[in-house]
Motif scaffolding. Structure first.
Motif, PDB file in Angstrom:
ATOM      1  N   GLN A 152       0.827  -1.183   0.005  1.00  6.64           N
ATOM      2  CA  GLN A 152      -0.072  -0.188   0.012  1.00  6.64           C
ATOM      3  C   GLN A 152       0.831   1.340  -0.153  1.00  6.64           C
TER       4      GLN A 152
ATOM      5  N   ARG B 290      -9.222  -6.992  -3.962  1.00  2.00           N
ATOM      6  CA  ARG B 290     -10.164  -5.816  -4.027  1.00  2.00           C
ATOM      7  C   ARG B 290      -9.478  -4.545  -3.373  1.00  2.00           C
ATOM      8  N   SER B 291      -8.879  -4.682  -2.317  1.00  5.44           N
ATOM      9  CA  SER B 291      -8.586  -3.681  -1.449  1.00  5.44           C
ATOM     10  C   SER B 291      -7.324  -2.932  -2.135  1.00  5.44           C
ATOM     11  N   LEU B 292      -6.534  -3.692  -2.864  1.00  4.79           N
ATOM     12  CA  LEU B 292      -5.238  -3.068  -3.405  1.00  4.79           C
ATOM     13  C   LEU B 292      -5.281  -2.505  -4.810  1.00  4.79           C
TER      14      LEU B 292
ATOM     15  N   ASP C 279     -10.160 -10.826  -1.546  1.00  6.38           N
ATOM     16  CA  ASP C 279     -10.130  -9.510  -0.647  1.00  6.38           C
ATOM     17  C   ASP C 279      -8.956  -8.642  -0.706  1.00  6.38           C
ATOM     18  N   VAL C 280      -7.645  -9.235  -0.851  1.00  7.31           N
ATOM     19  CA  VAL C 280      -6.492  -8.496  -1.038  1.00  7.31           C
ATOM     20  C   VAL C 280      -6.642  -7.778  -2.393  1.00  7.31           C
TER      21      VAL C 280
END
Lengths: 353, 257
Positions: free
Chosen positions: B191, B212-214, B209-210
């Motif tokens: 990030q 999607r978030s990054l 999920d990783v």
């Protein structure tokens, strides 16, 4: 001072330090400590092989290159000095030019072999070096009008290094300082300097890259190190050092021939010394060479005594006959590889941890 | 803005098997692209082609508009393509600090110096320690890499790439096999790199999920072909992806917890 001499690479074991100091003192004062030509011969041979084995360790132990052409470079050094002195007379100039030419020939050869074959798999590289070394041995024995063939060449060294030369009129500590002793110290000091130089190279940034290549060449490449370049330079460095060892040998023996420098028996000895001493440690070269050569020279005597002592017992005297010394050495080698796979130095360092 | 890294019709065949099949894709500075796809889709092979571990059968790889197809891995690393491997790829018998220091050295001026002392290059040591701190490995700096637990090896793998200070970061499943509490260290690091806004980041990752978030963008590979490319939400919603990848996603995720 000591730190920069040893390049910060200490023996890292008390026993090992003791052994190394003992070897250093023994070699430094060999002409005064031991009497007789045989003892000083052994000491000189140890010095020469320390350099040769250290240069091979740079290849095998540090870079992970298996080469069988190392005696070829040793031979090039021997022949460079020997044939030069034989043909053009015993002067320091000829000696220097002989070494220089030998160095150039060896480095060019090492460069070519490296460039052509270090890209291929390790086993093919080993085969190629074997082929080149055999070819060289055959050339050296066949061109007898230049090289002396199987018989080799005996030659004179510069007058200062001859037995007749006296540095002082009076003996020092009961020893007459003649040319032979000066020749010994030339060999000894060269060995110390070259060994410390090799120790410096393996502890330099370059040396660390070599170790990285040995550990994981694909990763080293992914970091941006051109593996072929590093392997080729290592090959050339090791070849140059072997040439200097060959020159030392020629100066000491005042003779050069296929059996003393080029033969595969010597290649095998070098391999044994590296493995017994401990690959990738540099100090292993000192311990391995010393142990092996002392064994080579004194094991036979010891076995003769043992054979005589066991007279009457069946089989034992025959097994202990001095001619069987290689058998015993072979057994010792197998045992040492089995019990100390990291060599004597690796073992001594490991025990401390 | 022209792309930093680009592949055009990149293809590699192993015998009759086409592992990567004419993939054309461009990666821009300041973006994080996630490359997803089922196991065996050719993600790691695609990475290997771009970072030079493999040579393409056909097609080209461009860096800053220049054809680098003929360059080997070393040449590409020197030009700023950094690679962290999925299967940890360390120098096993060297210490953790030495592993990272070799990466720092590769970018240094005296990288091939013969007679200077390695242990005296203070700037390399300091820089290596800096990157070790970033992945929480400073405490084990003198441990031999082979002796590290799996999670720490993964972190070291990442630290080695960071120490190369590349322009293109290629993470190949950086958190695979890590324990739950270790994962955030790596994700925070990625990030932070992303927040710098200048780096080109490529990430192969199974955990959705990783991703999607990054990710700013998702590229989907399936059987060596690029089957979808675009905004994360749109790609995840597209039917072709649902069929090719997400149908298997729970299974893949389960395998990596």
């Amino acid at each position: 001072m000591l730190n920069s001499l040893l390049s910060g690479d200490y023996p890292k074991s008390r026993v090992l330090s003791g052994v190394l100091v003992a070897i250093l003192v023994g070699l430094a004062f060999a002409p005064f400590l031991f009497s007789g030509a045989a003892a000083i011969n052994t000491a000189a041979k140890i010095c020469i092989f320390i350099v040769l084995v250290a240069s091979y360790d740079l290849l095998l132990g540090y870079t992970g290159i298996v080469s069988f052409a190392h005696t070829m470079f040793f031979g090039i050094g021997g022949y460079g000095v020997g044939l030069g002195l034989y043909a053009f007379g015993a002067s320091w100039g000829v000696l220097a030019i002989g070494i220089l030419i030998a160095l150039m020939v060896a480095v060019v050869l090492a460069f070519l072999i490296g460039l052509l074959s270090l890209r291929v798999r390790a086993i093919f590289y080993a085969m190629i070096t074997l082929a080149v070394a055999s070819a060289f041995l055959i050339l050296a024995t066949q061109f007898s009008e230049y090289t002396g063939g199987e018989d080799g060449r005996s030659f004179s060294v510069p007058p200062v290094l001859r037995p007749g030369f006296r540095l002082f009129e009076a003996p020092v500590f009961g020893v007459t300082i003649n040319g032979r002793i000066l020749a010994y110290y030339l060999v000894f000091i060269s060995a110390v300097v070259l060994f410390l130089l090799a120790l410096r190279v393996v502890n330099s940034p370059f040396g660390r890259v070599l170790q990285a290549i040995r550990e994981n060449d694909m990763r080293a490449e992914a970091l941006g190190y051109r593996v072929v370049y590093y392997r080729t330079v290592a090959n050339c460095l090791a070849a140059a050092m072997a040439v200097l060892a060959g020159a030392m040998s020629a100066i000491w023996l005042r003779y050069t021939g296929p059996d003393t420098t080029l033969s595969f028996a010597i290649m095998l000895d070098i391999l044994l010394m590296v493995v017994i001493g401990g690959m990738g440690t540099m100090y292993g070269a000192v311990v391995g060479a010393t142990l092996f050569i002392v064994a080579q020279n004194y094991l036979q005597k010891l076995m003769g005594t043992a054979s005589a002592a066991t007279e009457g017992i069946p089989l034992l005297p025959k097994l202990l006959h001095p001619d069987r010394w290689l058998l015993l050495l072979g057994v010792l080698f197998v045992l040492s590889v089995y019990f100390f796979p990291t060599g004597i130095v690796g073992r001594l360092r490991g025990e401390k941890r | 803005m022209p792309p930093v890294l680009e592949t055009r019709d990149l293809t590699i065949r192993f015998g009759g098997h086409v592992a990567v099949d004419s993939v054309s894709c461009a990666f821009h500075a300041g973006t994080l692209t996630a490359i997803v796809g089922p196991n065996g889709a050719g993600k790691t092979t695609y990475f290997n082609l771009m970072s030079g571990q493999l040579t393409a059968t056909s097609g080209t790889t461009m860096l800053d508009g220049e054809d680098i197809s003929t360059l080997g891995a070393a040449g590409r690393a020197q030009r700023g393509i950094g690679r962290a491997f999925q299967i940890t790829n360390l120098f096993p018998n060297l210490t953790v600090a030495e592993n990272v220091r070799l990466a720092v050295q590769a970018r240094g001026k005296a990288a091939a110096s013969l007679f200077s002392l390695w242990s005296r290059h203070r700037d390399w040591i300091d820089k290596a320690d800096h990157y070790l701190e970033q992945v929480n490995l400073a405490g084990v700096r003198d441990t031999v890499a082979a002796a590290l637990p799996h999670g720490d090896k993964r972190k070291l793998e990442v630290a080695i790439m960071m120490a190369l200070e590349p322009r293109v970061f290629m993470f190949d499943e950086p958190t695979a096999g890590m324990s739950v509490d270790e994962v955030p260290v790596i994700l925070d690091l990625i990030q932070k790199l992303k927040d710098e806004g200048t780096k080109t980041i490529l990430l192969v990752e199974h955990k959705m999920d990783v991703v999607r978030s990054l990710a700013d963008r998702i590229v989907v590979l399936h059987n060596g072909r690029l089957v979808a490319d675009g905004e994360p939400a749109a790609v995840i919603a597209s039917p072709v992806v649902q069929e090719a990848y997400l149908g298997q996603a729970p299974k893949a995720e389960a395998a990596h917890v």
